[in-house]
Design an enzyme around this catalytic site. Structure first.
Site, short mmCIF file in Angstrom:
data_model
loop_
_atom_site.label_atom_id
_atom_site.label_comp_id
_atom_site.label_asym_id
_atom_site.label_seq_id
_atom_site.Cartn_x
_atom_site.Cartn_y
_atom_site.Cartn_z
N SER A 50 -9.19 -2.58 7.98
CA SER A 50 -8.39 -3.77 7.62
C SER A 50 -6.98 -3.33 7.20
O SER A 50 -6.68 -2.14 7.15
CB SER A 50 -9.08 -4.53 6.50
OG SER A 50 -9.09 -3.74 5.33
N TYR A 51 -6.16 -4.31 6.86
CA TYR A 51 -4.76 -4.03 6.53
C TYR A 51 -4.66 -3.02 5.38
O TYR A 51 -5.24 -3.22 4.32
CB TYR A 51 -4.08 -5.35 6.14
CG TYR A 51 -2.59 -5.24 6.05
CD1 TYR A 51 -1.84 -5.04 7.20
CD2 TYR A 51 -1.94 -5.32 4.84
CE1 TYR A 51 -0.47 -4.92 7.13
CE2 TYR A 51 -0.58 -5.22 4.75
CZ TYR A 51 0.16 -5.02 5.90
OH TYR A 51 1.51 -4.90 5.82
N PRO A 52 -3.93 -1.92 5.61
CA PRO A 52 -3.99 -0.83 4.62
C PRO A 52 -3.01 -0.92 3.47
O PRO A 52 -2.97 -0.03 2.64
CB PRO A 52 -3.68 0.40 5.48
CG PRO A 52 -2.77 -0.10 6.53
CD PRO A 52 -3.15 -1.55 6.79
N ARG A 53 -2.17 -1.97 3.43
CA ARG A 53 -1.25 -2.08 2.29
C ARG A 53 -1.68 -3.25 1.42
O ARG A 53 -1.33 -4.39 1.71
CB ARG A 53 0.19 -2.26 2.78
CG ARG A 53 0.80 -0.98 3.31
CD ARG A 53 2.21 -1.21 3.73
NE ARG A 53 2.22 -1.98 4.96
CZ ARG A 53 2.51 -1.48 6.16
NH1 ARG A 53 2.82 -0.21 6.27
NH2 ARG A 53 2.50 -2.23 7.23
N HIS A 70 -3.70 -9.95 0.69
CA HIS A 70 -4.60 -9.16 1.54
C HIS A 70 -5.90 -8.87 0.82
O HIS A 70 -5.98 -8.91 -0.40
CB HIS A 70 -3.94 -7.84 1.92
CG HIS A 70 -2.60 -8.03 2.56
ND1 HIS A 70 -2.45 -8.48 3.84
CD2 HIS A 70 -1.35 -7.86 2.07
CE1 HIS A 70 -1.16 -8.58 4.12
NE2 HIS A 70 -0.47 -8.21 3.06
#
Length: 623
Positions: free
Chosen positions: A323-326, A378
DNA sequence: GCAAGGTC
């Protein structure tokens, strides 16, 4: 679904054509009007005050793809009745939303100074996309029902959040520019400037406090004077190693010897068990993964720099594996489908046996322990796709490690906590009716339920077993009862030396930056990298210790000697500004006022720096 | 060329 947008009741039906397009981060950059090369400003320190307050700034579409993106929005909007902005649900996302709104109304042509009054203009009815037909979708993940709810409950852009970000941008630009120019100019006159034309000494409100942490540790280590301390130790039949006394060590050799002589004169060759305390210790399964945690752990376990880790995570995200890493979020929404992720991972043979124990609320399963952080933009970092051995073979070893880490952390977070039985035994030597004797404490810890630790073992190479001898001692200790006597093999007075704090490593620096609010999940790694490229700090190859260079030390010490330490080299000012930004969002402060106040502080900083700059240069020569 | 914040 779109009835609200057209002020229709829920029963009406309406046909809507919906076009979806995207931006890629910020559309614009903010810079000074006219070109302001460093060379031009470097020769006149006094002119820097203008850069700080008077020289106008402008915001314009900038970046490799951004002109096309802005134009695309403008063209698509020509045919649109409504504009729904779906950028991240954080303040930067709100600002990007404003950029989208500007592109919708003006296309490429908002290079003129358009401050927040223009946002008000845009939200009034003077422009085509205004408060009547511009909407803001609030969502934090792309789960279907969550999205549906967001679409049917549209909100409005929040001008206060936009203003807060705008304030930060202007603050960073103006303060960064003046001090970078000043420092570059002045350091070019010092021995550091081997290549005077190319030397660049930058200042930024994030990089300097970060450098401050590294120099602070350096100072504490170099100012450290070791001290000798003394203690009494024993060796018993239980174990081969020395056991030190339970009380704090003494810095007085004579006093220690007196106590030792008292007990040795008892002529007793046994110690007596005076207490046995048995408890459980819970070793919690890991929390959902955030960027900062990922970077810290990969630095600790694999010696990756924060930037490297993010690069590999980014790569895995772009190919759909994670998934989105930030993200700053360490909690899952209540309806998160853990089973589908676990099932996905069970495609990989090395994970299958573990997945089977976790899936469908299996024996090892426990819903992850949610943390308290939520960026509302996120989810935590978790695996999306399994990978075949063939594909995995094409990956670099670093990419494999990061992927494996994300998977294992996810599975471990879905497991029950580990439980240890602990046993604390106090051994007394020399107690009589008239004297207390000396206590020695030995602790045993026996793993009762491994649970998540079973899964964590997937992260490390096989054959990693702890010494058996320790387990035997643990068992021996756990069987002791009060009053048991144990034979002494050796006793004596030991001498130790206090040690300086350890050098800072990247994981430690990330922690300090994170808790002090320096940088964000996406930028902490970048700031550390900047310190390296500016030659302010060096990372030792073998030990991975972060040590300041002579240049880095001279900067921090120089500002401290000028009396500007607290504002320039410490994180307080940046944190204070972040708080002011929050007050802009809550309506307690105006952006203009916050900016003016910050600029007044920096105006004083600049004056002092110009007056006392010789201190900085003097510092530079000494080093 | 410089800040810090997005993003690929």
């Amino acid at each position: 679904m779109f009835n609200k947008y057209f002020s229709l009741g829920s029963r009406s039906t309406i046909d809507v054509n919906c076009t979806v397009t995207a931006v890629m981060g910020h559309l614009t950059s903010t810079d000074f009007e006219n070109t302001n090369s460093i060379a031009k400003w470097c020769n006149d320190d006094l002119q820097l005050q203008y850069l700080l307050s008077t020289v106008p700034i402008r915001t314009y579409v900038q970046g490799e793809n951004n002109p096309q993106i802005a134009l695309n929005i403008y063209n698509l909007c020509e045919r649109a009745d409504h504009l729904i902005i779906c950028t991240d649900c954080d303040t930067e996302g709100e600002y990007i939303g404003w950029e989208v709104l500007m592109a919708a109304n003006y296309g490429l042509h908002f290079e003129k100074e358009r401050d927040c009054s223009v946002l008000k203009e845009a939200l009034s009815n003077k422009v085509r996309f205004n408060s009547g037909n511009v909407w803001r979708m609030e969502f934090s993940n792309v789960e279907k029902n969550h999205l549906k709810k967001a679409v049917t409950n549209p909100k409005k852009l929040d001008p206060k959040k936009v203003e807060a970000v705008r304030t930060r941008i202007e603050f960073d630009l103006r303060t960064g520019s003046i001090l970078t120019r000043y420092l570059t100019n002045h350091y070019r006159k010092t021995p550091y400037a081997e290549d005077a034309k190319n030397l660049l000494v930058s200042y930024g409100s994030c990089q300097f406090p970060a450098l401050g942490f590294v120099v602070d540790r350096y100072d504490r280590i170099s100012n450290f004077t070791p001290e000798e301390f003394y203690y009494i130790y024993i060796k018993t039949e239980l174990a081969k190693n020395k056991v030190g006394w339970a009380r704090p060590n003494l810095y007085d050799r004579f006093a220690t010897s007196l106590i030792y002589e008292n007990v040795i004169n008892m002529d007793s060759d046994v110690v007596t068990v005076s207490s046995v305390v048995k408890k459980h210790r819970i070793d919690y399964s890991p929390q959902p993964l955030t960027t900062v945690e990922l970077q810290k752990e990969c630095s600790r376990l694999f010696n990756f720099s924060a930037k490297e880790t993010l690069k590999h995570a980014e790569n895995l995200y772009q190919s759909g594996f994670i998934s989105y890493p930030r993200t700053e979020t360490n909690c899952y929404p209540p309806d998160f489908d853990f089973d589908s992720v676990i099932n996905q991972l069970s495609n990989m043979p090395e994970y299958t046996p573990y997945c089977e124990k976790i899936v469908n609320e299996g024996a090892l399963f426990k819903k992850p322990r949610n943390g308290s952080k939520n960026d509302f933009a996120h989810l935590p970092i978790y695996p999306l796709l399994s990978v075949s051995q063939n594909v995995k073979n094409t990956w670099t070893s670093q990419k494999k490690l990061v992927y494996n880490f994300v998977c294992v952390k996810f599975l471990a977070s879905c497991c029950k906590d580990a439980i240890y039985n602990t046993c604390t035994v106090t051994l007394n030597w020399g107690k009589t009716s008239t004297q207390e004797g000396v206590d020695f404490v030995q602790k045993a810890e026996i793993l009762q339920e491994a649970n998540y630790k079973e899964v964590i073992s997937l992260m490390f190479s096989k054959n990693q077993k702890k010494g058996k001898s320790k387990e035997v001692i643990n068992l021996k200790l756990a069987e002791l009862k009060v009053g048991d006597k144990i034979k002494l093999l050796e006793t004596g007075v030991g001498i130790g030396k206090t040690t300086p704090p350890p050098w800072l490593k990247e994981a430690g620096l990330i922690t300090l930056m994170d808790i002090n609010g320096i940088g964000t999940d996406a930028t902490i790694g970048e700031h550390i990298e900047t310190l390296k490229t500016r030659n302010y700090i060096k990372c030792e190859d073998r030990t991975k210790y972060l040590k300041p260079t002579a240049l880095g030390i001279s900067l921090i010490h120089g500002f401290q000697k000028m009396g500007l330490g607290p504002i320039i080299t410490k994180p307080f000012f940046r944190s204070e500004m972040e708080q002011s930004l929050h007050k802009i969002i809550s309506g307690q402060l105006q952006g203009r006022d916050v900016l003016n106040q910050c600029m007044r502080s920096y105006s004083k900083v600049l004056k002092t720096t110009i007056q006392k700059g010789h201190i900085l240069i003097g510092e530079a020569k000494v080093n």
